[in-house]
Structure formats: structure tokens, C-alpha cells
Design an enzyme around this catalytic site. Structure first.
Site, PDB file in Angstrom:
ATOM      1  N   ASP A 156       3.301   4.297   0.615  1.00 38.85           N
ATOM      2  CA  ASP A 156       4.741   4.180   1.464  1.00 38.85           C
ATOM      3  C   ASP A 156       4.415   5.131   2.366  1.00 38.85           C
ATOM      4  OD1 ASP A 156       7.048   5.313   2.077  1.00 38.85           O
ATOM      5  OD2 ASP A 156       7.981   4.188   0.528  1.00 38.85           O
ATOM      6  N   LEU A 157       4.481   4.570   3.751  1.00 43.97           N
ATOM      7  CA  LEU A 157       4.204   5.527   4.826  1.00 43.97           C
ATOM      8  C   LEU A 157       5.309   6.587   5.313  1.00 43.97           C
ATOM      9  CD1 LEU A 157       2.495   2.765   7.052  1.00 43.97           C
ATOM     10  CD2 LEU A 157       1.303   4.498   5.711  1.00 43.97           C
ATOM     11  N   GLY A 204       0.922  -1.235   0.073  1.00 43.66           N
ATOM     12  CA  GLY A 204      -0.024   0.034   0.069  1.00 43.66           C
ATOM     13  C   GLY A 204       0.862   1.164  -0.128  1.00 43.66           C
ATOM     14  N   HIS A 260      -6.790   7.053  -7.404  1.00 45.83           N
ATOM     15  CA  HIS A 260      -8.085   7.182  -8.088  1.00 45.83           C
ATOM     16  C   HIS A 260      -7.911   7.005  -9.766  1.00 45.83           C
ATOM     17  CE1 HIS A 260     -10.402   9.429  -4.846  1.00 45.83           C
ATOM     18  NE2 HIS A 260      -9.538   8.419  -4.469  1.00 45.83           N
ATOM     19  N   ASP A 294      -9.580   2.933   1.329  1.00 42.45           N
ATOM     20  CA  ASP A 294      -9.654   4.073   0.194  1.00 42.45           C
ATOM     21  C   ASP A 294      -9.095   3.282  -1.054  1.00 42.45           C
ATOM     22  OD1 ASP A 294      -6.826   4.041   0.028  1.00 42.45           O
ATOM     23  OD2 ASP A 294      -6.594   5.838   1.330  1.00 42.45           O
TER      24      ASP A 294
HETATM   25  O1  T3D Z   1      -1.435   9.068   0.970  1.00 42.11           O
HETATM   26  C1  T3D Z   1      -2.763   8.733   0.615  1.00 42.11           C
HETATM   27  O2  T3D Z   1      -3.260   8.910  -0.299  1.00 42.11           O
HETATM   28  C2  T3D Z   1      -3.408   7.965   1.538  1.00 42.11           C
HETATM   29  C3  T3D Z   1      -3.400   6.691   1.005  1.00 42.11           C
HETATM   30  C4  T3D Z   1      -3.453   5.470   2.057  1.00 42.11           C
HETATM   31  C5  T3D Z   1      -3.634   4.113   1.328  1.00 42.11           C
HETATM   32  C6  T3D Z   1      -2.881   2.958   2.278  1.00 42.11           C
HETATM   33  O3  T3D Z   1      -2.298   2.277   1.702  1.00 42.11           O
HETATM   34  S1  T3D Z   1      -2.766   3.107   3.990  1.00 42.11           S
HETATM   35  C7  T3D Z   1      -2.163   1.638   4.416  1.00 42.11           C
HETATM   36  C8  T3D Z   1      -0.604   1.851   4.028  1.00 42.11           C
HETATM   37  N1  T3D Z   1       0.066   0.431   4.632  1.00 42.11           N
HETATM   38  C9  T3D Z   1       0.130  -0.029   5.651  1.00 42.11           C
HETATM   39  O4  T3D Z   1      -0.189   0.554   6.543  1.00 42.11           O
HETATM   40  C10 T3D Z   1       0.773  -1.311   5.685  1.00 42.11           C
HETATM   41  C11 T3D Z   1       2.219  -1.022   6.320  1.00 42.11           C
HETATM   42  N2  T3D Z   1       2.971  -2.203   6.376  1.00 42.11           N
HETATM   43  C12 T3D Z   1       2.874  -3.357   7.195  1.00 42.11           C
HETATM   44  O5  T3D Z   1       1.951  -3.396   8.176  1.00 42.11           O
HETATM   45  C13 T3D Z   1       3.752  -4.713   7.230  1.00 42.11           C
HETATM   46  O6  T3D Z   1       4.978  -4.103   6.553  1.00 42.11           O
HETATM   47  C14 T3D Z   1       3.078  -5.765   6.415  1.00 42.11           C
HETATM   48  C15 T3D Z   1       2.025  -6.309   7.267  1.00 42.11           C
HETATM   49  C16 T3D Z   1       2.579  -5.493   5.166  1.00 42.11           C
HETATM   50  C17 T3D Z   1       4.118  -6.896   6.112  1.00 42.11           C
HETATM   51  O7  T3D Z   1       4.862  -7.153   7.372  1.00 42.11           O
HETATM   52  P1  T3D Z   1       6.268  -8.078   7.283  1.00 42.11           P
HETATM   53  O8  T3D Z   1       6.531  -8.194   8.954  1.00 42.11           O
HETATM   54  O9  T3D Z   1       5.975  -9.212   6.558  1.00 42.11           O
HETATM   55  O10 T3D Z   1       7.253  -7.198   6.602  1.00 42.11           O
HETATM   56  P2  T3D Z   1       7.959  -5.706   7.260  1.00 42.11           P
HETATM   57  O11 T3D Z   1       9.191  -6.089   7.984  1.00 42.11           O
HETATM   58  O12 T3D Z   1       7.130  -4.838   8.178  1.00 42.11           O
HETATM   59  O13 T3D Z   1       8.331  -4.749   5.976  1.00 42.11           O
HETATM   60  C18 T3D Z   1       9.260  -5.251   5.260  1.00 42.11           C
HETATM   61  C19 T3D Z   1      10.085  -3.742   4.968  1.00 42.11           C
HETATM   62  O14 T3D Z   1       9.257  -3.150   4.085  1.00 42.11           O
HETATM   63  C20 T3D Z   1      10.479  -2.713   6.317  1.00 42.11           C
HETATM   64  O15 T3D Z   1      11.319  -2.115   5.769  1.00 42.11           O
HETATM   65  P3  T3D Z   1      12.748  -2.269   6.444  1.00 42.11           P
HETATM   66  O16 T3D Z   1      12.497  -2.190   8.006  1.00 42.11           O
HETATM   67  O17 T3D Z   1      13.379  -3.476   6.060  1.00 42.11           O
HETATM   68  O18 T3D Z   1      13.867  -1.268   6.047  1.00 42.11           O
HETATM   69  C21 T3D Z   1       9.242  -2.210   6.171  1.00 42.11           C
HETATM   70  O19 T3D Z   1       9.359  -0.805   6.926  1.00 42.11           O
HETATM   71  C22 T3D Z   1       8.850  -1.802   4.602  1.00 42.11           C
HETATM   72  N3  T3D Z   1       7.410  -1.486   4.566  1.00 42.11           N
HETATM   73  C23 T3D Z   1       6.489  -2.373   4.557  1.00 42.11           C
HETATM   74  N4  T3D Z   1       5.439  -1.847   4.238  1.00 42.11           N
HETATM   75  C24 T3D Z   1       5.766  -0.425   3.905  1.00 42.11           C
HETATM   76  C25 T3D Z   1       7.026  -0.356   4.256  1.00 42.11           C
HETATM   77  N5  T3D Z   1       7.822   0.776   4.021  1.00 42.11           N
HETATM   78  C26 T3D Z   1       6.866   1.939   3.590  1.00 42.11           C
HETATM   79  N6  T3D Z   1       5.432   1.821   3.576  1.00 42.11           N
HETATM   80  C27 T3D Z   1       4.738   0.798   3.766  1.00 42.11           C
HETATM   81  N7  T3D Z   1       3.657   0.663   3.533  1.00 42.11           N
END
Ligand code: T3D
Length: 261
Positions: free
Chosen positions: A66-67, A64, A88, A143
Site C-alpha cells: 500500500d503506497l 503490492g 519475508h 523484493d
Molecule cells: O514497504 C516495503 O516494505 C517496501 C515494499 C515494497 C513492495 C511493493 O509492492 S512496491 C510496489 C507497490 N505497488 C505498486 O507500485 C503498484 C501501484 N498500483 C498500480 O500501479 C495500479 O493501481 C495497477 C497497475 C496495479 C492497477 O491499475 P488500475 O488502473 O487498474 O487501477 P487504479 O485506478 O490505479 O487503482 C484502483 C484504486 O486502487 C485506486 O484508488 P482510488 O483512486 O480509486 O481511491 C488506487 O489508488 C488504489 N491502489 C492501487 N494500487 C495501490 C493502491 N493504493 C495504494 N497502494 C497501492 N499499491
């Protein structure tokens, strides 16, 4: 075409778009949103691309938004404007693109990544894939079309539960709920998705595109309106070379050679 955050190739009638930021689980930054939109438009224009595969590199489909990029925008940035100018356009492009889109869901599809997966016409999932409405974990609502697609695909109660729990839904449960068309062993997903897309690309793709239009527009129509719209589109399909070829092939007892015209 060369991109920084996605891969794009056209072969055997199939355009394959691969979300390619595996170290961030293919999280969408602005570059990836723009490049995905651009690739979808290129596939729409290209007569050599008669079906599309959308997949992710590495162990995720997409996590999703990038946070880190979200946080960098700060409180001054409008989320609504970001959605309008980004997700969109991607989702609308997918739904109005009159070629079949196969989502090859290779791993987790979270947040807007789930929305993009839902905008595909069919989904083939790896047995290791999962779906997660991560939004509520960060205090947001779903969204990127999720509120529109998901209740229609799996029903309101399941969709609402997915939104408020943000639990991961496994590929097996997704299959049971009709969220995916098929679950396959992870290592075979690329090959199986490509074979399905190739088979679609060899079909009457003009009719496939018109079917997509009839079904997508039909959501918002009364039965009478939908019947009339169907008749109009069938008139178009009935004047196609593919219709003539399909009938000739049937009567001549040979396989048809469809061209998508
Ligand atoms: O701006 C707008 O227009 C608003 C729109 C919003 C739309 C959205 O999508 S809101 C939702 C955003 N997504 C999330 O909240 C999901 C965030 N990620 C997670 O919860 C977890 O990563 C997962 C459940 C998807 C997977 O978990 P896991 O344990 O398998 O992996 P991890 O260790 O969390 O992630 C691996 C790497 O990817 C890690 O980086 P690092 O520490 O190795 O450098 C992690 O930070 C990075 N990563 C994963 N998801 C995101 C991310 N970095 C940035 N943004 C992410 N969404």
C-alpha cells in the site's frame, strides 16, 4: 476466524484465504500482512485444512505494498526492517508450510503481490489476470522473494525484463512462460481453484508436504545432497499410513482413502 483485511474459511479440507481490500486492489497494509501471516499459520496448524487456496477479492489479486501506508511511514522508516518483519515472514511461511498452496490469481498481481503469488506452489490464473513487477516504476528493486523465485520459474532474461520494464504480463503469456499452471475463464476461477484444492486435500497430503520440502530445499543442494535428502524423506513417507493405504488400494483394485498421515 474474523479478520479485517482478509477472509478465511475452512471447508471440505481446504483453507481459503482471500485478500480483501478490493477498493485498493488488495494492496498490503500492515494489518493485511499480519492477518495473512496469521491465517497461513492457522491453516498450517489445522488438521482439517489439507490444502490452501490464496486469492483476492474483486478485480485484483494484489497491487503490492500500500503506497499510501508506505508514504505515511516517511523517510525515517526502514524498508529493510519492514520487509523482514512483514513480507519475508509471509513468503517463508508459505514456502515452509507443508501443505499445497494454490494461488488463484483472479486479477493483477503487482509488486509484493506478485512475490506472494510466486510463493504459492502452483498458480491458476483467470484469463483476465496479469503479473507486473511494479517496483521500478517507483524506483525500487523487486523484493518479497521475487528475485529468487522469478528467474527460477521463467529464466533470468524474462525475469530481468519484467523487472526493468514493469510491463504487464498477460495470463496467456504467463502460461507460455510457465509462470502459471493453467488459465481459466475468469468467472470459473473460484470453482476450478476450489476443485483443484479439494482434489489435493483428498490426496496423500503428508507426501505432498514432504515433496514440497524436498523440492524447496533441493534448490540449494548438490545432486548428491539432494539424492540423500530424498532418500531420508522417502523413508518418512514410506512409514506413513497413506503409503500402506495406497499399496493396499492398488492391490485390491479400489480407490485409496488417504488421510494425510
Ligand atoms: O514497504 C516495503 O516494505 C517496501 C515494499 C515494497 C513492495 C511493493 O509492492 S512496491 C510496489 C507497490 N505497488 C505498486 O507500485 C503498484 C501501484 N498500483 C498500480 O500501479 C495500479 O493501481 C495497477 C497497475 C496495479 C492497477 O491499475 P488500475 O488502473 O487498474 O487501477 P487504479 O485506478 O490505479 O487503482 C484502483 C484504486 O486502487 C485506486 O484508488 P482510488 O483512486 O480509486 O481511491 C488506487 O489508488 C488504489 N491502489 C492501487 N494500487 C495501490 C493502491 N493504493 C495504494 N497502494 C497501492 N499499491
Amino acid at each position: 476466524m474474523t479478520y479485517e483485511t482478509i477472509l478465511y474459511e475452512v471447508a471440505d479440507g481446504v483453507a481459503t484465504i482471500t485478500l480483501n481490500r478490493p477498493s485498493k486492489l488488495n494492496a498490503f497494509n500492515d494489518a493485511m500482512i499480519g492477518e495473512t501471516l496469521d491465517a497461513l499459520k492457522a491453516a498450517a496448524r489445522d488438521d482439517a485444512a489439507r490444502s490452501i487456496v490464496l486469492t483476492g477479492a474483486g478485480r485484483a489479486f494484489s497491487s503490492g505494498q500500500d503506497l499510501a501506508a508506505f508514504q505515511e511511514r516517511g523517510e525515517g522508516g526502514s524498508i529493510a526492517e519492514h520487509l523482514r518483519h512483514g513480507y519475508h515472514r509471509v513468503v517463508r511461511q508459505m514456502v515452509t508450510l507443508e501443505k499445497p498452496i494454490v494461488g488463484a490469481i483472479n486479477g493483477i498481481a503487482a509488486g509484493a503481490g506478485c512475490g506472494v503469488a510466486l510463493a504459492a506452489d502452483m498458480r491458476i490464473a483467470a484469463d483476465s489476470a496479469s503479473f507486473m513487477l511494479a517496483f521500478s516504476r517507483i524506483g525500487l528493486i523487486p523484493d518479497s522473494g521475487v528475485n529468487w523465485f522469478l528467474p527460477r520459474i521463467i529464466g533470468y532474461s524474462r525475469a530481468y525484463e519484467m523487472a526493468v520494464t514493469a510491463d504487464r504480463v498477460s495470463a496467456a503469456t504467463a502460461l507460455e512462460w510457465g509462470l502459471v499452471n493453467r488459465v481459466v475463464p475468469a468467472e470459473q476461477l473460484p470453482e476450478i481453484a476450489a476443485a483443484v484444492a479439494r482434489q489435493l486435500a483428498e490426496g496423500p497430503t503428508l507426501a505432498f508436504g514432504l515433496t514440497k520440502r524436498a523440492m524447496q530445499r533441493g534448490w540449494g543442494m548438490s545432486l548428491d545432497e539432494a539424492l540423500e535428502y530424498e532418500a531420508y524423506l522417502q523413508e518418512v513417507a514410506g512409514r506413513s499410513a497413506d503409503n500402506r493405504e495406497g499399496i493396499a488400494a492398488f492391490l485390491e483394485k479400489r480407490p485409496p482413502n488417504f488421510t494425510g498421515r
